[in-house]
Design a protein around this motif. Structure first.
Motif, PDB file in Angstrom:
ATOM      1  N   GLN A   1      10.038  66.745   5.980  1.00  0.00           N
ATOM      2  CA  GLN A   1      10.322  66.751   4.539  1.00  0.00           C
ATOM      3  C   GLN A   1      11.716  67.325   4.258  1.00  0.00           C
ATOM      4  OE1 GLN A   1       7.421  66.252   2.357  1.00  0.00           O
ATOM      5  NE2 GLN A   1       8.595  66.239   0.474  1.00  0.00           N
ATOM      6  N   PRO A   2      12.518  66.636   3.443  1.00  0.00           N
ATOM      7  CA  PRO A   2      13.787  67.221   3.039  1.00  0.00           C
ATOM      8  C   PRO A   2      13.574  68.323   2.002  1.00  0.00           C
ATOM      9  CG  PRO A   2      13.597  64.939   2.264  1.00  0.00           C
ATOM     10  CD  PRO A   2      12.330  65.268   2.962  1.00  0.00           C
ATOM     11  N   TRP A   3      14.318  69.393   2.129  1.00  0.00           N
ATOM     12  CA  TRP A   3      14.308  70.498   1.186  1.00  0.00           C
ATOM     13  C   TRP A   3      15.703  70.629   0.589  1.00  0.00           C
ATOM     14  CZ3 TRP A   3      10.453  74.694   0.675  1.00  0.00           C
ATOM     15  CH2 TRP A   3       9.235  74.389   1.296  1.00  0.00           C
ATOM     16  N   VAL A   4      15.785  71.195  -0.624  1.00  0.00           N
ATOM     17  CA  VAL A   4      17.079  71.283  -1.293  1.00  0.00           C
ATOM     18  C   VAL A   4      17.286  72.667  -1.889  1.00  0.00           C
ATOM     19  CG1 VAL A   4      16.208  70.469  -3.529  1.00  0.00           C
ATOM     20  CG2 VAL A   4      18.623  70.144  -2.950  1.00  0.00           C
ATOM     21  N   TYR A   5      18.519  73.105  -1.835  1.00  0.00           N
ATOM     22  CA  TYR A   5      18.945  74.278  -2.604  1.00  0.00           C
ATOM     23  C   TYR A   5      19.351  73.748  -3.976  1.00  0.00           C
ATOM     24  CZ  TYR A   5      19.049  76.937   1.758  1.00  0.00           C
ATOM     25  OH  TYR A   5      18.701  77.560   2.921  1.00  0.00           O
ATOM     26  N   VAL A   6      18.556  74.037  -4.996  1.00  0.00           N
ATOM     27  CA  VAL A   6      18.725  73.365  -6.283  1.00  0.00           C
ATOM     28  C   VAL A   6      19.992  73.783  -7.026  1.00  0.00           C
ATOM     29  CG1 VAL A   6      16.251  72.977  -6.578  1.00  0.00           C
ATOM     30  CG2 VAL A   6      17.280  75.073  -7.455  1.00  0.00           C
ATOM     31  N   ARG A   7      20.638  74.863  -6.636  1.00  0.00           N
ATOM     32  CA  ARG A   7      21.888  75.249  -7.307  1.00  0.00           C
ATOM     33  C   ARG A   7      23.076  74.425  -6.819  1.00  0.00           C
ATOM     34  NH1 ARG A   7      23.747  81.182  -7.967  1.00  0.00           N
ATOM     35  NH2 ARG A   7      25.237  80.009  -9.225  1.00  0.00           N
ATOM     36  N   CYS A   8      23.070  74.061  -5.538  1.00  0.00           N
ATOM     37  CA  CYS A   8      24.218  73.343  -4.991  1.00  0.00           C
ATOM     38  C   CYS A   8      23.910  71.906  -4.609  1.00  0.00           C
ATOM     39  CB  CYS A   8      24.777  74.081  -3.778  1.00  0.00           C
ATOM     40  SG  CYS A   8      23.558  74.289  -2.435  1.00  0.00           S
ATOM     41  N   GLY A   9      22.644  71.593  -4.299  1.00  0.00           N
ATOM     42  CA  GLY A   9      22.261  70.240  -3.928  1.00  0.00           C
ATOM     43  C   GLY A   9      22.294  69.941  -2.455  1.00  0.00           C
ATOM     44  N   HIS A  10      22.626  70.925  -1.621  1.00  0.00           N
ATOM     45  CA  HIS A  10      22.632  70.685  -0.173  1.00  0.00           C
ATOM     46  C   HIS A  10      21.203  70.503   0.327  1.00  0.00           C
ATOM     47  CE1 HIS A  10      26.797  72.568  -0.221  1.00  0.00           C
ATOM     48  NE2 HIS A  10      26.965  71.414   0.401  1.00  0.00           N
ATOM     49  N   VAL A  11      20.992  69.433   1.096  1.00  0.00           N
ATOM     50  CA  VAL A  11      19.662  69.080   1.586  1.00  0.00           C
ATOM     51  C   VAL A  11      19.528  69.535   3.035  1.00  0.00           C
ATOM     52  CG1 VAL A  11      18.035  67.208   2.021  1.00  0.00           C
ATOM     53  CG2 VAL A  11      19.532  67.129   0.009  1.00  0.00           C
ATOM     54  N   HIS A  12      18.435  70.198   3.340  1.00  0.00           N
ATOM     55  CA  HIS A  12      18.142  70.718   4.673  1.00  0.00           C
ATOM     56  C   HIS A  12      16.719  70.340   5.038  1.00  0.00           C
ATOM     57  CE1 HIS A  12      21.561  73.715   5.049  1.00  0.00           C
ATOM     58  NE2 HIS A  12      21.633  73.380   3.775  1.00  0.00           N
ATOM     59  N   GLY A  13      16.351  70.633   6.298  1.00  0.00           N
ATOM     60  CA  GLY A  13      14.954  70.662   6.679  1.00  0.00           C
ATOM     61  C   GLY A  13      14.430  72.051   6.362  1.00  0.00           C
ATOM     62  N   TYR A  14      13.106  72.239   6.477  1.00  0.00           N
ATOM     63  CA  TYR A  14      12.579  73.562   6.143  1.00  0.00           C
ATOM     64  C   TYR A  14      12.987  74.588   7.202  1.00  0.00           C
ATOM     65  CZ  TYR A  14       9.700  77.516   5.142  1.00  0.00           C
ATOM     66  OH  TYR A  14       9.310  78.799   4.853  1.00  0.00           O
ATOM     67  N   HIS A  15      13.385  75.766   6.739  1.00  0.00           N
ATOM     68  CA  HIS A  15      13.680  76.892   7.626  1.00  0.00           C
ATOM     69  C   HIS A  15      13.430  78.179   6.863  1.00  0.00           C
ATOM     70  CE1 HIS A  15      17.441  77.675   5.462  1.00  0.00           C
ATOM     71  NE2 HIS A  15      17.702  76.392   5.559  1.00  0.00           N
ATOM     72  N   GLY A  16      13.358  79.272   7.577  1.00  0.00           N
ATOM     73  CA  GLY A  16      13.053  80.562   6.964  1.00  0.00           C
ATOM     74  C   GLY A  16      14.232  81.495   6.884  1.00  0.00           C
TER      75      GLY A  16
ATOM     76  N   ARG B   1      26.787  79.261   0.477  1.00  0.00           N
ATOM     77  CA  ARG B   1      26.426  80.643   0.166  1.00  0.00           C
ATOM     78  C   ARG B   1      25.906  80.853  -1.257  1.00  0.00           C
ATOM     79  NH1 ARG B   1      25.567  82.505   5.080  1.00  0.00           N
ATOM     80  NH2 ARG B   1      27.394  82.328   6.441  1.00  0.00           N
ATOM     81  N   LEU B   2      25.643  79.780  -2.003  1.00  0.00           N
ATOM     82  CA  LEU B   2      25.031  79.953  -3.321  1.00  0.00           C
ATOM     83  C   LEU B   2      23.568  80.334  -3.152  1.00  0.00           C
ATOM     84  CD1 LEU B   2      26.421  77.058  -5.560  1.00  0.00           C
ATOM     85  CD2 LEU B   2      26.794  79.512  -5.837  1.00  0.00           C
ATOM     86  N   VAL B   3      23.088  81.236  -3.993  1.00  0.00           N
ATOM     87  CA  VAL B   3      21.703  81.706  -3.922  1.00  0.00           C
ATOM     88  C   VAL B   3      20.897  81.071  -5.052  1.00  0.00           C
ATOM     89  CG1 VAL B   3      20.175  83.717  -4.013  1.00  0.00           C
ATOM     90  CG2 VAL B   3      22.403  83.873  -2.855  1.00  0.00           C
ATOM     91  N   GLY B   4      19.745  80.531  -4.725  1.00  0.00           N
ATOM     92  CA  GLY B   4      18.885  79.928  -5.732  1.00  0.00           C
ATOM     93  C   GLY B   4      17.594  79.432  -5.121  1.00  0.00           C
TER      94      GLY B   4
END
Length: 469
Positions: free
Chosen positions: A355-370, A388-391
């Motif tokens: 499943q693709p995951w996203v940092y909703v502040r910047c839009g960068h798409v990643h896989g799930y990680h902790g 480095r944006l937090v959200g």
């Protein structure tokens, strides 16, 4: 029906009424234009409930304040969480009935209030009762209209309701259970559709109950119109918004109005249940357009015309877009794993491993990680390893209700903070559309799950990384 006169106004007075919204138009008969056996009935349009998605399932680490595992997300955009059953469903197609069941105003009576129950004892007679005082009421009788079909919407599960609607909570999902107090009227509104081309659909506040009556009590907002007729508003009102420019790529949100029992258009009241009505808007009508929004104070419906649905993407197109996105083999820029949107047929019990995951502040798409947890800011706050944006850090889900899309564009944007994915035009339109909430508040929300949108724009452009090879 014989009615006893009101002593205050002398003998019973009856006034001829015109069909609302049809002043000056010729009335055509409907000489048996019903669909033949095996022939598809003519469709007037479709009603789609916004926010048919439900968060739930097993509690996860993220919900307990930890972020070591994927967050369960039971998403059912495109149908109710409990499934579409009978008249309670996420969408309803309105088609021409085998026999017309529409009604139109006929005569008006002034009677003594204590005699109202006796006057309305005939269940075969549709009527609206306006209680003006303890001693004076006005009853408007309705007669059969062979040129229209009537469809009723409300919370009641009685047979006269064609579309049963329940409250949709702001965070997505239906408010259920004995402790959930609904603000939707049992008989919220009615839609009358012309049985002849162009099959115009008109909306009216309030629906007829099991006794074929509508009651506006002494405390309800009601008044005499300049031509001597009666009109009124329901307790929490029925609000309508027509989009500017139609429901297309060039659409823009319109202005919210309130619809009266007789179908007239008014500006909004100071609060949802205020007794003082707004101002009459004479240059607007109760005719539904493609993309019109109907708010019932607890649920919002979208009206789509058959012509508008032809321009909307089909489920096959949405599936082709999913497969095309997966064929591009997007990768997690950190874990370098290949990402893929799961098939809708798999269900929404929990995010898939790819499943693709996203940092909703910047839009960068990643896989799930902790990684990148920022517990001091909240359990779902993460720091993007690229910018480095937090959200919030959420899984991406493709929107499955095609009727909510303005165009068949590629799935390039996601709503924040829920992560539902759609085209850019669709995302920007809904992010700019304020939906009624509570007594006088408005807030943009994801049309797929009902979650309130956050951030500067309410949506974000997705940034995928292609395969390194």
């Amino acid at each position: 029906m014989v009615l006893e006169g009101n002593p205050e106004v002398g003998s019973p007075r009856t006034s001829d009424l015109q069909h609302p919204g049809n002043k000056g138009s010729c009335v055509l008969s409907s000489p048996g234009e019903d669909a033949q056996p095996g022939e598809e009935p003519i469709k007037y349009g479709e009603l789609i409930v916004l926010g048919c998605c439900e968060e739930g399932g097993e509690e996860t680490e993220a919900q307990r304040g930890e972020v070591t595992g994927p967050r369960a997300h039971s998403c059912y955009n495109g149908c109710l969480a409990s499934g579409d059953k009978g008249r309670r469903r996420s969408r309803l197609a309105l088609s021409r009935r085998p026999h017309a069941n529409g009604v139109k105003p006929d005569v008006m009576h002034h009677i003594s209030t204590p005699l109202v129950s006796k006057a309305l004892s005939n269940r075969g007679q549709h009527s609206i009762s306006y209680t003006l005082s303890r001693s004076h009421s006005v009853i408007v009788e309705y007669t059969h209209d062979s040129d229209t079909d009537m469809f009723q919407i409300g919370r009641s599960t009685e047979n006269m309701i064609d579309f049963v609607v329940t409250d949709t909570s702001p965070g997505g999902g239906a408010a259920e259970g004995p402790s959930a107090q609904s603000t939707i009227s049992r008989y919220a509104c009615r839609i009358l559709c012309d049985r002849r081309p162009p099959y115009t659909a008109r909306i009216y506040a309030a629906g007829f109950d099991a006794s074929s009556n509508i009651f506006l009590g002494e405390r309800a907002a009601k008044w005499r119109t300049p031509d001597g007729l009666m009109d009124g508003l329901t307790t929490n009102g029925v609000l309508v918004m027509h989009p500017a420019g139609g429901f297309s790529e060039d659409s823009a949100p319109g202005v919210w109005r309130e619809i009266s029992v007789c179908g007239n258009v008014y500006t909004l009241r100071d609060s949802r249940s205020a007794q003082q009505r707004g101002k009459l808007v004479e240059n607007e009508s109760n005719v539904l357009q493609d993309g019109s929004l109907i708010d019932l104070c607890g649920a919002t419906l979208l009206w789509r015309t058959p012509a508008g649905l032809l321009r909307a993407p089909t489920l096959k197109q949405l599936e082709a877009q999913r497969q095309e996105a997966n064929a591009a083999r997007p990768q997690c820029p950190v874990g370098l794993s290949t990402l893929a949107f799961p098939s809708p047929a798999r269900g929404r019990t929990a995010p898939d491993k790819q499943q693709p995951w996203v940092y909703v502040r910047c839009g960068h798409v990643h896989g799930y990680h902790g990684w990148g947890c920022r517990r001091e800011r909240g359990p779902q706050e993460r720091e993007c390893p690229l910018c480095r944006l937090v959200g919030p850090y959420v899984p991406l889900w493709l929107g499955q209700e095609a009727g909510l899309c303005l165009d068949p564009g590629p799935p390039s944007h996601a709503f924040a903070p829920c992560g539902h994915v759609c085209s850019e035009k669709t995302a920007r339109y809904w992010a700019q559309t304020p939906l009624p909430h509570g007594t006088h508040a408005f807030h943009a929300a994801c049309p797929f799950c009902g979650a309130w949108l956050t951030g500067e724009h309410g949506c974000v452009r997705l940034i995928f990384q292609g395969p390194l090879d």
